[in-house]
Write a protein that holds these residues in place. Structure first.
Motif, PDB file in Angstrom:
ATOM      1  N   ALA A 197       0.846  -1.202   0.000  1.00 56.12           N
ATOM      2  CA  ALA A 197       0.000   0.000   0.000  1.00 56.12           C
ATOM      3  C   ALA A 197       0.877   1.245   0.000  1.00 56.12           C
ATOM      4  CB  ALA A 197      -0.918   0.010   1.216  1.00 56.12           C
ATOM      5  N   SER A 198       0.462   2.234  -0.764  1.00 55.86           N
ATOM      6  CA  SER A 198       1.164   3.522  -0.772  1.00 55.86           C
ATOM      7  C   SER A 198       0.137   4.644  -0.732  1.00 55.86           C
ATOM      8  CB  SER A 198       2.051   3.659  -2.011  1.00 55.86           C
ATOM      9  OG  SER A 198       1.284   3.530  -3.191  1.00 55.86           O
ATOM     10  N   ALA A 199       0.521   5.739  -0.132  1.00 55.27           N
ATOM     11  CA  ALA A 199      -0.378   6.894  -0.028  1.00 55.27           C
ATOM     12  C   ALA A 199       0.435   8.119   0.363  1.00 55.27           C
ATOM     13  CB  ALA A 199      -1.485   6.642   1.002  1.00 55.27           C
ATOM     14  N   ALA A 200      -0.003   9.257  -0.102  1.00 54.93           N
ATOM     15  CA  ALA A 200       0.622  10.521   0.285  1.00 54.93           C
ATOM     16  C   ALA A 200      -0.186  11.103   1.443  1.00 54.93           C
ATOM     17  CB  ALA A 200       0.656  11.487  -0.896  1.00 54.93           C
ATOM     18  N   LEU A 201       0.200  10.751   2.663  1.00 50.66           N
ATOM     19  CA  LEU A 201      -0.520  11.187   3.855  1.00 50.66           C
ATOM     20  C   LEU A 201       0.385  12.041   4.730  1.00 50.66           C
ATOM     21  CD1 LEU A 201      -2.264   7.851   4.930  1.00 50.66           C
ATOM     22  CD2 LEU A 201      -3.188   9.678   3.510  1.00 50.66           C
ATOM     23  N   THR A 202      -0.236  12.947   5.475  1.00 46.63           N
ATOM     24  CA  THR A 202       0.484  13.783   6.422  1.00 46.63           C
ATOM     25  C   THR A 202      -0.278  13.803   7.733  1.00 46.63           C
ATOM     26  OG1 THR A 202       1.244  15.220   4.625  1.00 46.63           O
ATOM     27  CG2 THR A 202       1.423  16.073   6.878  1.00 46.63           C
ATOM     28  N   ARG A 203       0.412  13.545   8.824  1.00 46.32           N
ATOM     29  CA  ARG A 203      -0.236  13.641  10.142  1.00 46.32           C
ATOM     30  C   ARG A 203      -0.362  15.121  10.499  1.00 46.32           C
ATOM     31  NH1 ARG A 203      -1.002  11.053  15.304  1.00 46.32           N
ATOM     32  NH2 ARG A 203      -0.318   8.991  14.597  1.00 46.32           N
TER      33      ARG A 203
END
Length: 488
Positions: A319-325
């Motif tokens: 799985a890949s994703a461009a996420l930011t906390r």
């Protein structure tokens, strides 16, 4: 027409834009098929055939990311094949071969393939060629292979058909291709000014015409102004594939499989009209959504297809994703994450937050570790069908962290060397850069030049001071990594 008559095709006369097609990527196709109960060959160890490959950029993009796989492309346009071979040679990609031949006489096709791709041809050719495409898929697909077939779809293309009928009359008698394109664009702009947004049908035509004008002129020439233009109903495609031993699996667009991956009240409510048949259900939805394009996946007929996802099916997937906390507001839960499109989601589950943190920091995260947790798998899959998470059946070939001696994709470097402005990135999507300098800089990322050498190159090419170049070069590398142009 076959190549034996020596005639040039329309694609030799007006080259079609040559970009990678993200939905046809074996890594993502294989992941989707596995979720639907049909495991496919991993993208880094497979054979792929592309029918009507144009210059071969689509499969060359796959090949750059999967040196252990083999790729074969065929096309009727001799000029496109020759240009593609030149690019492959410049890139040093030896796991791709391009052949100029007719799909009805595919002498260049040998053996079986784990993936067969036919993008952008089925709706633009006659019944004989359409049958030949499906016949090759039926004959050459491996037992667990996946065939990808894209086409313009009814009923959504009825609006485009109106524009096509209009343009045919406006360019009638005009033979020069450039004049045909210019006159067609003028005719669309003229009608946009005449239609009223207060009239619903005319408003829809305005939006369709504006979308058409936003595409490259070559696309207008080959799509709306093609000699053959025959959108298909999904159920007609499914029926045509059945005699070739092929069954319909699903659409390659993750959002399209939402109602089969999860228990769906909407799917159950439609049983009165569909009998629970998935293809009939999707055809029903096409009338609801007025869908105008499809990416249909076909498999060998025989074994029943159980499309309802189970947690164990994520084993072996990445799985890949461009996420930011982000810092939660007082009214939010403990853990908040933001996707690139500014969509936020929140949770109090620390295990789920740990999964999202992993997705935030790595190029891709293996899902084996959560296969025993139905709740975590469901959360990941719901983000998948909403376009936040990408799933693949092989680890990515790109790096998000530039090394000391950065190496850019050999295909993108070859494209840049030839002056192309749209490059094939390693996540199989097109990337556009307009500054000629950065195309020259990209070609320096050969795995030999270190960061100090790259800074000196920037200084020499731009006139920047050494200190400025030492700041500018790393920033450029970070941008190239973000665009998925750097090899892992």
């Amino acid at each position: 027409m076959t190549m034996s008559d020596g005639a040039a095709t329309a694609y030799d006369v007006v080259p079609y834009p040559n970009w990678p097609t993200a939905h046809s990527n074996p890594a993502t196709l294989g992941a989707l098929a596995q979720l639907l109960g049909r495991p496919a060959a991993p993208a880094d160890k497979c054979r792929v055939l592309e029918i009507a490959c144009n210059e071969g950029t689509n499969i060359a993009s796959m090949a750059a990311a999967a040196p252990g796989s083999e790729f074969v492309g065929i096309d009727l346009a001799a000029g496109a094949i020759e240009r593609g071979r030149k690019t492959l040679a410049l890139a040093g990609l030896v796991n791709v071969s391009l052949h100029c031949c007719d799909i009805a006489e595919p002498a260049a096709i040998e053996g079986e393939f784990d993936y067969i791709v036919a993008h952008g041809i089925y709706s633009w050719t006659g019944e004989i060629v359409r049958k030949a495409i499906l016949r090759v898929m039926g004959q050459r697909l491996t037992a667990h292979g996946i065939a990808f077939l894209s086409y313009n779809a009814f009923p959504g293309c009825r609006l485009r058909q109106t524009l096509r009928d209009y343009l045919a009359r406006m360019v009638d008698g005009v033979d020069d291709r450039r004049e045909r394109i210019e006159k067609a664009r003028w005719a669309l702009e003229y009608q946009i000014g005449g239609w009223s947004e207060d009239v619903p049908f005319q408003k829809a035509l305005i939006e369709t015409a504006q979308s058409t004008l936003e595409r490259p002129p070559e696309v207008l020439f080959h799509d709306e102004m093609a000699t053959i233009w025959e959108p298909q109903f999904l159920d007609a495609v499914v029926a045509a594939a059945r005699p070739e031993g092929l069954a319909y699996l699903a659409d390659a667009l993750p959002a399209s499989v939402r109602d089969c991956l999860f228990e769906s009240a909407r799917f159950d409510a439609a049983r009165r009209f569909t009998g629970g048949d998935w293809a009939r259900y999707e055809q029903l939805l096409d009338f609801t959504d007025m869908r105008a394009f499809r990416w249909s996946l076909l498999v060998r007929d025989g074994a029943p297809i159980d499309r309802l996802a189970t947690p164990d099916r994520v084993r072996g997937l990445w799985a890949s994703a461009a996420l930011t906390r982000v810092e939660p507001r007082p009214d939010q839960k403990a853990h908040v994450f933001r996707a690139t499109d500014k969509v936020e989601f929140e949770t109090d589950d620390s295990d789920l937050a740990a999964l999202f943190d992993a997705l935030s920091s790595a190029a891709a995260t293996p899902l084996d570790g959560i296969a025993h947790r139905a709740d975590l798998v469901e959360a990941a899959l719901r983000l998948y069908v909403n376009g936040v998470v990408t799933l693949s059946n092989a680890p990515p070939a790109y790096s998000l962290t530039p090394g000391e001696r950065p190496l850019a994709s050999p295909l993108s470097r070859a494209q840049a060397a030839q002056g192309e402005r749209v490059l094939a990135a390693l996540h199989h999507k097109p990337v556009r850069m307009d500054d000629p300098f950065w195309y020259r800089f990209l070609q320096e990322l050969d795995g030999v030049n270190d960061r100090a050498a790259l800074a000196r190159f920037v200084s020499a090419q731009t006139g920047k001071s050494a200190d400025e170049a030492r700041i500018l070069a790393p920033r450029a590398l970070e941008e190239f990594a973000r665009l998925r142009l750097l090899m892992a």
